[in-house]
Write a protein that holds these residues in place. Structure first.
Motif, mmCIF file in Angstrom:
data_model
loop_
_atom_site.group_PDB
_atom_site.id
_atom_site.type_symbol
_atom_site.label_atom_id
_atom_site.label_comp_id
_atom_site.label_asym_id
_atom_site.label_seq_id
_atom_site.Cartn_x
_atom_site.Cartn_y
_atom_site.Cartn_z
ATOM 1 N N GLN A 325 37.664 79.750 38.371
ATOM 2 C CA GLN A 325 38.419 80.924 37.915
ATOM 3 C C GLN A 325 39.164 80.625 36.628
ATOM 4 O O GLN A 325 39.350 81.495 35.788
ATOM 5 C CB GLN A 325 39.400 81.366 39.006
ATOM 6 N N ILE A 326 39.578 79.365 36.485
ATOM 7 C CA ILE A 326 40.303 78.951 35.267
ATOM 8 C C ILE A 326 39.315 78.638 34.147
ATOM 9 O O ILE A 326 39.501 79.061 33.004
ATOM 10 C CB ILE A 326 41.194 77.727 35.571
ATOM 11 N N GLU A 327 38.259 77.883 34.480
ATOM 12 C CA GLU A 327 37.230 77.524 33.497
ATOM 13 C C GLU A 327 35.853 77.872 34.080
ATOM 14 O O GLU A 327 35.269 77.082 34.827
ATOM 15 C CB GLU A 327 37.293 76.031 33.168
ATOM 16 N N PRO A 328 35.316 79.040 33.772
ATOM 17 C CA PRO A 328 34.060 79.510 34.390
ATOM 18 C C PRO A 328 32.842 78.621 34.120
ATOM 19 O O PRO A 328 31.861 78.707 34.859
ATOM 20 C CB PRO A 328 33.865 80.896 33.771
ATOM 21 N N ASN A 329 32.880 77.767 33.123
ATOM 22 C CA ASN A 329 31.733 76.912 32.790
ATOM 23 C C ASN A 329 32.014 75.434 33.034
ATOM 24 O O ASN A 329 31.424 74.566 32.370
ATOM 25 C CB ASN A 329 31.315 77.122 31.329
ATOM 26 N N ASN A 330 32.886 75.134 33.974
ATOM 27 C CA ASN A 330 33.240 73.741 34.239
ATOM 28 C C ASN A 330 32.146 73.069 35.063
ATOM 29 O O ASN A 330 31.890 73.452 36.211
ATOM 30 C CB ASN A 330 34.575 73.685 34.984
ATOM 31 N N LYS A 331 31.509 72.064 34.474
ATOM 32 C CA LYS A 331 30.374 71.405 35.141
ATOM 33 C C LYS A 331 30.791 70.678 36.415
ATOM 34 O O LYS A 331 30.091 70.732 37.435
ATOM 35 C CB LYS A 331 29.722 70.396 34.181
ATOM 36 N N LYS A 332 31.936 69.989 36.369
ATOM 37 C CA LYS A 332 32.396 69.241 37.539
ATOM 38 C C LYS A 332 32.655 70.178 38.719
ATOM 39 O O LYS A 332 32.336 69.858 39.870
ATOM 40 C CB LYS A 332 33.672 68.457 37.218
ATOM 41 N N ALA A 333 33.213 71.328 38.406
ATOM 42 C CA ALA A 333 33.513 72.277 39.475
ATOM 43 C C ALA A 333 32.226 72.777 40.127
ATOM 44 O O ALA A 333 32.127 72.863 41.371
ATOM 45 C CB ALA A 333 34.324 73.451 38.927
ATOM 46 N N PHE A 334 31.198 73.098 39.319
ATOM 47 C CA PHE A 334 29.909 73.532 39.881
ATOM 48 C C PHE A 334 29.272 72.414 40.705
ATOM 49 O O PHE A 334 28.762 72.642 41.806
ATOM 50 C CB PHE A 334 28.950 73.967 38.765
ATOM 51 N N TYR A 335 29.297 71.204 40.148
ATOM 52 C CA TYR A 335 28.644 70.089 40.824
ATOM 53 C C TYR A 335 29.336 69.780 42.166
ATOM 54 O O TYR A 335 28.664 69.612 43.200
ATOM 55 C CB TYR A 335 28.656 68.855 39.919
ATOM 56 N N ARG A 336 30.643 69.715 42.152
ATOM 57 C CA ARG A 336 31.357 69.364 43.385
ATOM 58 C C ARG A 336 31.326 70.523 44.393
ATOM 59 O O ARG A 336 31.321 70.281 45.598
ATOM 60 C CB ARG A 336 32.786 68.931 43.050
ATOM 61 N N ARG A 337 31.243 71.742 43.900
ATOM 62 C CA ARG A 337 31.083 72.844 44.840
ATOM 63 C C ARG A 337 29.697 72.797 45.478
ATOM 64 O O ARG A 337 29.537 73.134 46.659
ATOM 65 C CB ARG A 337 31.304 74.185 44.145
ATOM 66 N N ALA A 338 28.719 72.345 44.703
ATOM 67 C CA ALA A 338 27.372 72.190 45.262
ATOM 68 C C ALA A 338 27.393 71.167 46.400
ATOM 69 O O ALA A 338 26.770 71.372 47.458
ATOM 70 C CB ALA A 338 26.396 71.759 44.168
#
Length: 388
Positions: A325-338
């Motif tokens: 929500q803060i950074e929509p293109n944050n790679k770490k957030a996508f990876y760790r959510r995966a």
């Protein structure tokens, strides 16, 4: 020696600082009455304990430190609008008062007052001070009635003047006229709330009035005058709105600086704990960081990593949602959510997040490896469901 002058009639209990101006009377004083001052000290302390001890009220108004001890005094120093002969009388009175010669000081003040009246000098400020100073002499000599009369005259000339109000309150108290004393002390505190003698006296007299009049003692008090803002000395020291605003801004800046310093410290400690595999302690540190700054994306992804290590996948997913929500293109957030989706066995969502990572950066090998693994898990899951 006693007071040889003819006393003017004293004012009644209705005389207050807001009384209508009157014509000051003339009076003659006794001579040196220094011996009486010792006797009077006993009188002042005989009425329900000691009277207020406020040294500032012992000083004659308009006096200078040059008169202290009667040394190096300039008796010809100017005094307001008084002509030189009357200014000298006032200065002599101040010097004598400081030396404890209250009877002689009284005589000088009386001569100065009479001189002003005879010369028709229109200077309420100077006459106010002279009456107040003479009232101080009467108070020292134990002549509370004449003290009250002079204080009232002083207040008629200059309403809400602090020293005559306080001296009159002390005189009223010595005469056991406690209601009038209470009113004057309360008026003093409206003018200057820092006068400790008035605070002490109000506290003491309140107890007396409760004993005398019971719980309804306030109803028997004369009206306490409302002091106008212009006469309230303590308000003169209050800062302006601009100063208050500047102070508030500085306080906020200091608060923000301290918060930022604590945030940085907690983040560093959390990172060290992660390196040492102390994931729960790291979670606590990152949570403290978020309590200070709730919009720091890196803290959410760091805490998500700790939750993954602790197999707390739902909380890891929630932190990654907050980070995105803060950074929509944050790679770490996508990876760790995966990885969180994988732990929750939501392989389709895990696959979608890993594809987002590779779309943002095709060189992330961990994402490629996880995507291959998640794809196999998704295929197996679909196959198992179809067979079931």
């Amino acid at each position: 020696m006693g007071n040889s002058q003819k006393k003017a009639p004293g004012h009644g209990e209705g005389g207050g600082p807001h009384s209508q101006p009157g014509t000051p009377g003339r009076r003659r004083s006794h001579g040196n009455n220094t011996a009486n001052s010792k006797e009077v000290q006993g009188k002042n302390t005989a009425v329900n304990g000691t009277l207020p001890a406020d040294k500032s009220q012992d000083e004659p108004q308009g006096s200078s430190t040059a008169f202290s001890g009667g040394k190096s005094c300039n008796l010809d120093a100017p005094c307001g609008a008084l002509p030189p002969p009357l200014a000298r009388l006032k200065n002599e009175g101040n010097m004598l008062f400081k030396n404890g010669q209250f009877g002689d000081a009284l005589e000088k003040y009386t001569q100065a007052i009479d001189g002003c009246i005879e010369a028709g000098i229109d200077s309420p400020e100077d006459l106010c001070v002279l009456y107040s100073n003479r009232a101080a002499c009467y108070l020292k000599d134990g002549n509370s009635t004449d003290c009250i009369q002079d204080c009232t005259r002083s207040l008629e000339l200059h309403p809400f003047s602090l020293k005559p109000l306080l001296r009159r309150a002390m005189a009223y108290e010595s005469l056991e006229r406690y209601r009038m004393a209470y009113v004057d002390y309360k008026t003093v505190l409206q003018i200057d709330i820092s006068v400790q003698a008035a605070h002490d006296s109000v506290h003491r007299i309140t107890k007396m009035l409760i004993d005398l009049d019971g719980p309804d003692w306030r109803e028997k008090l004369p009206e306490i005058p409302k002091v106008p803002l212009s006469a309230q000395q303590h308000r003169k020291d209050e800062p302006s709105a601009e100063v208050l605003q500047a102070r508030a801004e500085r306080a906020e800046q200091e608060k923000a600086r301290k918060a930022e310093a604590r945030f940085t410290l907690m983040k560093q400690e959390g990172n060290e704990l992660v390196k040492n595999s102390q994931f729960q302690s790291a979670v606590d540190k990152y949570s403290e960081c978020l309590a200070i700054k709730s919009d720091e994306c890196a803290i959410y992804t760091n805490r998500a990593l700790c939750y993954l290590k602790l197999d707390r996948f739902a909380e890891a997913k929630q932190d990654c949602d907050s980070a995105l929500q803060i950074e929509p293109n944050n790679k770490k957030a996508f990876y760790r959510r995966a990885l969180a989706h994988k732990g929750l066995k939501d392989y389709l969502s895990a696959s979608t997040d890993l594809q987002e990572v590779l779309q943002l950066d095709p060189k992330v090998q961990e994402a490629e490896q996880e995507l291959e693994l998640v794809t196999n898990l998704l295929r197996e899951s679909l196959l198992a469901n179809s067979q079931g």
